[in-house]
Design a protein around this motif. Structure first.
Motif, mmCIF file in Angstrom:
data_model
loop_
_atom_site.group_PDB
_atom_site.id
_atom_site.type_symbol
_atom_site.label_atom_id
_atom_site.label_comp_id
_atom_site.label_asym_id
_atom_site.label_seq_id
_atom_site.Cartn_x
_atom_site.Cartn_y
_atom_site.Cartn_z
ATOM 1 N N UNK A 173 0.837 -1.204 0.000
ATOM 2 C CA UNK A 173 0.000 0.000 0.000
ATOM 3 C C UNK A 173 0.870 1.251 0.000
ATOM 4 N N UNK A 174 1.858 1.316 0.873
ATOM 5 C CA UNK A 174 2.718 2.491 0.960
ATOM 6 C C UNK A 174 3.614 2.619 -0.270
ATOM 7 N N UNK A 175 4.011 1.493 -0.847
ATOM 8 C CA UNK A 175 4.826 1.526 -2.061
ATOM 9 C C UNK A 175 4.014 2.107 -3.210
ATOM 10 N N UNK A 176 2.760 1.716 -3.299
ATOM 11 C CA UNK A 176 1.887 2.158 -4.389
ATOM 12 C C UNK A 176 1.378 3.571 -4.180
ATOM 13 N N UNK A 177 0.918 3.865 -2.970
ATOM 14 C CA UNK A 177 0.348 5.180 -2.648
ATOM 15 C C UNK A 177 0.955 5.699 -1.350
ATOM 16 N N UNK A 178 2.169 6.276 -1.400
ATOM 17 C CA UNK A 178 2.811 6.755 -0.168
ATOM 18 C C UNK A 178 1.968 7.753 0.622
ATOM 19 N N UNK A 179 1.191 8.587 -0.075
ATOM 20 C CA UNK A 179 0.348 9.572 0.623
ATOM 21 C C UNK A 179 -0.959 8.940 1.102
ATOM 22 N N UNK A 180 -1.258 7.728 0.663
ATOM 23 C CA UNK A 180 -2.471 7.041 1.091
ATOM 24 C C UNK A 180 -3.725 7.499 0.386
ATOM 25 N N UNK A 181 -3.582 8.284 -0.684
ATOM 26 C CA UNK A 181 -4.762 8.765 -1.403
ATOM 27 C C UNK A 181 -4.836 8.132 -2.789
ATOM 28 N N UNK A 182 -6.064 7.912 -3.225
ATOM 29 C CA UNK A 182 -6.312 7.335 -4.547
ATOM 30 C C UNK A 182 -7.276 8.263 -5.266
ATOM 31 N N UNK A 183 -6.923 8.673 -6.486
ATOM 32 C CA UNK A 183 -7.788 9.588 -7.235
ATOM 33 C C UNK A 183 -8.700 8.871 -8.215
ATOM 34 N N UNK A 184 -8.331 7.652 -8.615
ATOM 35 C CA UNK A 184 -9.205 6.886 -9.505
ATOM 36 C C UNK A 184 -9.071 5.407 -9.191
ATOM 37 N N UNK A 185 -10.120 4.664 -9.495
ATOM 38 C CA UNK A 185 -10.158 3.231 -9.210
ATOM 39 C C UNK A 185 -9.136 2.511 -10.093
ATOM 40 N N UNK A 186 -8.263 1.679 -9.499
ATOM 41 C CA UNK A 186 -7.272 0.964 -10.305
ATOM 42 C C UNK A 186 -7.879 -0.150 -11.161
ATOM 43 N N UNK A 187 -9.121 -0.501 -10.908
ATOM 44 C CA UNK A 187 -9.792 -1.557 -11.673
ATOM 45 C C UNK A 187 -10.611 -0.970 -12.817
ATOM 46 N N UNK A 188 -11.503 -0.029 -12.496
ATOM 47 C CA UNK A 188 -12.396 0.537 -13.518
ATOM 48 C C UNK A 188 -11.871 1.834 -14.112
ATOM 49 N N UNK A 189 -10.879 2.416 -13.480
ATOM 50 C CA UNK A 189 -10.301 3.715 -13.869
ATOM 51 C C UNK A 189 -11.272 4.874 -13.673
ATOM 52 N N UNK A 190 -12.386 4.648 -13.000
ATOM 53 C CA UNK A 190 -13.350 5.709 -12.717
ATOM 54 C C UNK A 190 -12.760 6.666 -11.697
ATOM 55 N N UNK A 191 -12.989 7.956 -11.880
ATOM 56 C CA UNK A 191 -12.505 8.965 -10.942
ATOM 57 C C UNK A 191 -13.215 8.815 -9.613
ATOM 58 N N UNK A 192 -12.460 8.949 -8.537
ATOM 59 C CA UNK A 192 -13.040 8.877 -7.196
ATOM 60 C C UNK A 192 -13.825 10.134 -6.947
ATOM 61 N N UNK A 193 -15.000 10.016 -6.353
ATOM 62 C CA UNK A 193 -15.862 11.168 -6.057
ATOM 63 C C UNK A 193 -15.144 12.114 -5.119
ATOM 64 N N UNK A 194 -15.120 13.388 -5.461
ATOM 65 C CA UNK A 194 -14.486 14.390 -4.626
ATOM 66 C C UNK A 194 -13.000 14.498 -4.844
#
Length: 195
Positions: A173-194
């Motif tokens: 998790x930290x390797x992939x997202x050091x800040x812990x935030x995700x802006x879009x779904x890694x599966x569907x690529x849909x933008x995260x709300x907000x």
């Protein structure tokens, strides 16, 4: 035209075999420790279906080329032997893991421990393979701590699962997202709300 090379003497053949073994000392053993350059690293065990990870002991055969876990209690075992019902951590190891978790912290990211009855851990029928971490591609095992649905871990909407188990050395998790935030779904690529 050059004359053919002289055949090796027995001493020269022994020397060549010793030199080859020095470069890969585990190559000629039946039981070996999985390393970064082991040919079986990240492949699936032919018995339990889990991936081989660095540091795991395996039984290796050269003909036919195959490998299976030598010691993976609660996960991979000889079918003739009774498998333990669940891995049991020694008290000091469990205390160490709790200490790492306390210092590491999970922030706002919900983390869950996979149980032996979780569908992500269960072995699916052939030809399907076990569920894998989205980042490291290793199979998920009982007792590992993970983030489920990284774009909405509070209310999971998808099956994407990522290791977040620092005590076990699984910091995907930290390797992939050091800040812990995700802006879009890694599966569907849909933008995260907000986002």
């Amino acid at each position: 035209m050059d004359p053919p090379p002289d055949p090796m003497t027995a001493e020269e053949a022994d020397f060549e075999a010793g030199a080859a073994a020095a470069f890969d000392p585990q190559k000629h053993k039946r039981t070996a420790l999985t390393g970064l350059n082991s040919w079986w690293n990240h492949l699936l065990c032919d018995r339990c279906g889990h991936t081989f990870r660095r540091g795991e002991r395996v039984h290796v055969t050269r003909e036919p080329r195959a490998a299976h876990h030598a010691e993976l209690p609660g996960v991979c075992h000889d079918p003739a032997k009774k498998a333990p019902s669940a891995p049991v951590l020694a008290a000091d190891v469990a205390e160490f893991a709790e200490g790492v978790e306390a210092v590491w912290g999970s922030g706002d990211t919900p983390v869950r421990t996979l149980g032996a009855d979780d569908w992500r851990v269960a072995r699916p029928p052939a030809p399907m393979q076990r569920t894998r971490c989205l980042v490291c591609a290793h199979t998920l095992r009982a007792g590992e701590r993970v983030v489920v649905c990284p774009c909405n871990p509070g209310r999971p909407e998808c099956a994407a699962t990522i290791h977040r188990d620092p005590a076990a050395g699984l910091t995907c998790w930290e390797t992939w997202r050091p800040a812990g935030t995700v802006t879009s779904c890694p599966i569907t690529m849909a933008r995260r709300t907000g986002a």
